[in-house]
Design a protein around this motif. Structure first.
Motif, PDB file in Angstrom:
ATOM      1  N   GLU A 165       3.973  10.956   6.479  1.00 22.38           N
ATOM      2  CA  GLU A 165       4.593  10.920   7.815  1.00 22.38           C
ATOM      3  C   GLU A 165       5.120   9.532   8.158  1.00 22.38           C
ATOM      4  O   GLU A 165       5.866   9.364   9.113  1.00 22.38           O
ATOM      5  CB  GLU A 165       3.627  11.435   8.905  1.00 22.38           C
ATOM      6  N   ASN A 166       4.754   8.527   7.366  1.00 24.07           N
ATOM      7  CA  ASN A 166       5.268   7.171   7.602  1.00 24.07           C
ATOM      8  C   ASN A 166       6.215   6.725   6.486  1.00 24.07           C
ATOM      9  O   ASN A 166       6.303   5.540   6.178  1.00 24.07           O
ATOM     10  CB  ASN A 166       4.107   6.173   7.726  1.00 24.07           C
ATOM     11  N   GLY A 167       6.854   7.694   5.859  1.00 19.10           N
ATOM     12  CA  GLY A 167       7.857   7.358   4.857  1.00 19.10           C
ATOM     13  C   GLY A 167       7.362   7.420   3.423  1.00 19.10           C
ATOM     14  O   GLY A 167       8.104   7.109   2.493  1.00 19.10           O
TER      15      GLY A 167
ATOM     16  N   PHE B 232       0.841  -1.199   0.000  1.00 21.79           N
ATOM     17  CA  PHE B 232       0.000   0.000   0.000  1.00 21.79           C
ATOM     18  C   PHE B 232       0.873   1.244   0.000  1.00 21.79           C
ATOM     19  O   PHE B 232       2.072   1.170   0.290  1.00 21.79           O
ATOM     20  CB  PHE B 232      -0.981   0.003   1.176  1.00 21.79           C
ATOM     21  N   GLU B 233       0.258   2.356  -0.346  1.00 14.97           N
ATOM     22  CA  GLU B 233       0.948   3.642  -0.455  1.00 14.97           C
ATOM     23  C   GLU B 233       1.040   4.258   0.940  1.00 14.97           C
ATOM     24  O   GLU B 233       0.025   4.670   1.490  1.00 14.97           O
ATOM     25  CB  GLU B 233       0.065   4.517  -1.361  1.00 14.97           C
ATOM     26  N   PRO B 234       2.244   4.304   1.546  1.00 19.52           N
ATOM     27  CA  PRO B 234       2.312   4.837   2.910  1.00 19.52           C
ATOM     28  C   PRO B 234       2.080   6.347   2.954  1.00 19.52           C
ATOM     29  O   PRO B 234       2.359   7.051   1.983  1.00 19.52           O
ATOM     30  CB  PRO B 234       3.736   4.486   3.357  1.00 19.52           C
TER      31      PRO B 234
ATOM     32  N   VAL C 210      -4.253   0.617  -2.958  1.00 17.15           N
ATOM     33  CA  VAL C 210      -4.536   0.787  -1.533  1.00 17.15           C
ATOM     34  C   VAL C 210      -3.659   1.913  -1.009  1.00 17.15           C
ATOM     35  O   VAL C 210      -2.448   1.926  -1.257  1.00 17.15           O
ATOM     36  CB  VAL C 210      -4.224  -0.510  -0.741  1.00 17.15           C
ATOM     37  N   ILE C 211      -4.273   2.871  -0.325  1.00 15.58           N
ATOM     38  CA  ILE C 211      -3.457   3.908   0.324  1.00 15.58           C
ATOM     39  C   ILE C 211      -3.656   3.823   1.832  1.00 15.58           C
ATOM     40  O   ILE C 211      -4.701   3.381   2.314  1.00 15.58           O
ATOM     41  CB  ILE C 211      -3.778   5.345  -0.169  1.00 15.58           C
ATOM     42  N   GLU C 212      -2.634   4.247   2.545  1.00 19.83           N
ATOM     43  CA  GLU C 212      -2.726   4.240   4.005  1.00 19.83           C
ATOM     44  C   GLU C 212      -3.519   5.458   4.480  1.00 19.83           C
ATOM     45  O   GLU C 212      -3.449   6.528   3.882  1.00 19.83           O
ATOM     46  CB  GLU C 212      -1.309   4.294   4.599  1.00 19.83           C
ATOM     47  N   THR C 213      -4.278   5.288   5.540  1.00 19.98           N
ATOM     48  CA  THR C 213      -4.902   6.449   6.160  1.00 19.98           C
ATOM     49  C   THR C 213      -4.574   6.463   7.644  1.00 19.98           C
ATOM     50  O   THR C 213      -3.970   5.519   8.161  1.00 19.98           O
ATOM     51  CB  THR C 213      -6.415   6.476   5.922  1.00 19.98           C
TER      52      THR C 213
END
Ligand code: UTP
Length: 473
Positions: free
Chosen positions: A76-78, A71-73, A386-389
């Motif tokens: 702030e998480n890199g 997923f796409e971090p 998928v992206i991170e939230t």
């Protein structure tokens, strides 16, 4: 409707018990029962009984070959900040062009909450006690104003809550969105069956029917004409969210932009799991295809596996927030062997009647309901992404009456969010170690719906002091 052909079809399929009390029914009851029976696909029921009840696929067998999905971090998480900025710009451009609509699935039964009424009419905000529907409406209205294009909002209801939902919106004048921009349509229903495959009656004159799951939304969008309406309006992108989560960014330019830039047909938001036992579905790859594995299908020892850096190997939890391409929904709705959502089986206590027609309230599961899940469409989507939230700004559902994911935890998460936004805007506001402010406050989405918009409003119209029950609108 002539009764004979339908009754004969049911009898031939071994489902004659549906008409067991026919001779006792009044004409209007007969009409109603026939109309329900006409909805039932007997071949489908026979197939589901055979495949899901008689043959009982072993759920855990499905774990073989699962890999964690990438997923796409978040930045702030890199994650790559420039990429997130490009996504945002693309999403904003689509919003300014009027290509996006909001879509809420609100056809669930909400049994765990135990609230008497459509779940969207449940009051959730800490000060004003706004309903879930009002919170979403104001976020959608605010996004429309910001991007200069009022948004359409599609809402899937159920047979059980449609009329009440319609009345609710009419009574609140569609919360200023305009009657012609709020589109309610019903989802489909499925009959419940006993373990023996017999369709259950709820009363002497009605079949035990229940909503066909949130996955029924793709067919319902098509059947209701919603997809055609979108096409006429130049809308090709749907922002999908559930009715129970007031924290959701209903319209999230970054998410929409990622979806469009990847030319994805269906995109999803993932939340890193808070702890291995957390009950969320997991984004996985199987044979290279993106899918969501239900937590109950993945053995606990697999869910506890860790990478060398200590992070969970399977961490991307699904929180039922998606962007869906209009034509993908149409393709899935058309179905056919190549793109068919599978039904899932749930064993339930289904109120029914006995052979004498007396009501029975079973103490243990007496049959099976069938549901479709929207995330089962992912393996069929082109370039799914998928992206991170971040949980604090996207997810705090109201599922249970008390405890975890309850009205109380949700109100507290809203308070923390309001306090965070105000503090980042420069307001003087004390919070405890969990970020909870000392007293209740509330921010209308029309004042601001994220840190940036709240800061903008605060600069123009700050409150002199933050008093208990302060409401910024
Ligand atoms: P849930 O899985 O929380 O189910 O639905 P539910 O029926 O609302 O609640 P419980 O399990 O009985 O307590 C998640 C989302 O999917 C929608 C719900 O309205 C909610 O927004 N949903 C669920 C539908 O629209 N239709 C369905 O058939 C099931």
């Amino acid at each position: 409707m002539s009764p004979e052909p339908i009754i004969s079809r049911f009898t031939a399929a071994g489902q004659g018990q549906v008409f067991r009390f026919w001779n006792e029914l009044a004409p209007a009851e007969r009409e109603a029962l026939l109309a329900q029976a006409a909805e039932v696909d007997l071949d489908e029921i026979a197939r589901l009984h055979r495949e899901l009840v008689v043959e009982k696929p072993a759920t855990a067998a499905g774990v073989a070959g699962l890999e964690p999905a990438p997923f796409e971090p978040r930045p702030e998480n890199g994650g790559d900040t420039a990429k997130w900025m490009r996504a945002r710009a693309a999403g904003e451009e689509a919003l300014r062009a009027g290509r996006v609509a909001a879509f809420t699935v609100a056809g669930g039964q909400g049994t765990r909450l135990g609230y008497d009424g459509p779940k969207g009419t449940f009051p959730v905000t800490p000060v004003k006690k706004k309903t879930l529907f009002q919170v979403f409406a104001e976020k959608i209205l605010a996004a429309g104003r910001r991007f200069g294009r009022p948004l359409h909002w599609f809402i899937m209801t159920s047979h059980a809550n449609h009329a009440q939902t319609e009345q609710f919106f009419a009574a609140h004048d569609y919360f200023g969105l305009g009657r012609d921009r709020v589109h309610l349509f019903r989802q489909g229903r499925m009959p419940a069956i006993g373990f023996d495959g017999k369709i259950l009656l709820e009363t002497k004159g009605s079949i035990a029917l229940s909503p066909d799951g949130h996955g029924g939304s793709l067919r319902a969008l098509h059947r209701s004409g919603a997809l055609d309406l979108m096409e006429r309006e130049g809308i090709d992108t749907l922002s999908y969210f559930q009715v129970d989560n007031p924290l959701v960014r209903c319209i999230d330019a970054e998410f929409i932009g990622f979806h469009l830039l990847a030319r994805s047909e269906m995109s999803s938001k993932a939340l890193p799991k808070a702890y291995p036992e957390e009950k969320v579905g997991l984004f996985c790859l199987r044979d290279g295809k993106l899918m969501v594995a239900e937590y109950s299908d993945v053995p606990m020892d697999v869910q506890r596996e860790r990478n060398a850096d200590g992070s969970l190997r399977f961490s991307a939890g699904s929180i039922a927030i998606h962007v869906i391409d209009r034509e993908f929904a149409r393709r899935m709705a058309a179905g056919g062997a190549a793109v068919e959502l599978p039904f899932h089986r749930a064993d339930k206590k289904i109120p029914t009647v006995d052979a004498a027609g007396q009501p029975v309230k079973p103490a243990a599961p007496n049959g099976v309901k069938f549901e479709l899940f929207v995330f089962d469409a992912l393996p069929f989507a082109r370039s799914p992404l998928v992206i991170e939230t971040d949980r604090a700004n996207d997810f705090s559902p109201v599922k249970n009456a008390e405890g975890l994911d309850s009205p109380r935890t949700c109100a507290e998460d809203q308070l923390r969010q309001f306090a965070r936004w105000l503090r980042s805007a420069g307001a003087d506001l004390a919070v405890d170690a969990t970020g909870l402010p000392a007293h209740k406050i509330e921010i209308s989405p029309l004042y601001g719906y994220d840190a940036e918009t709240v800061s903008e409003s605060w600069r123009r119209r700050p409150a002199s002091t933050i008093t208990p029950n302060l409401y910024l609108e």
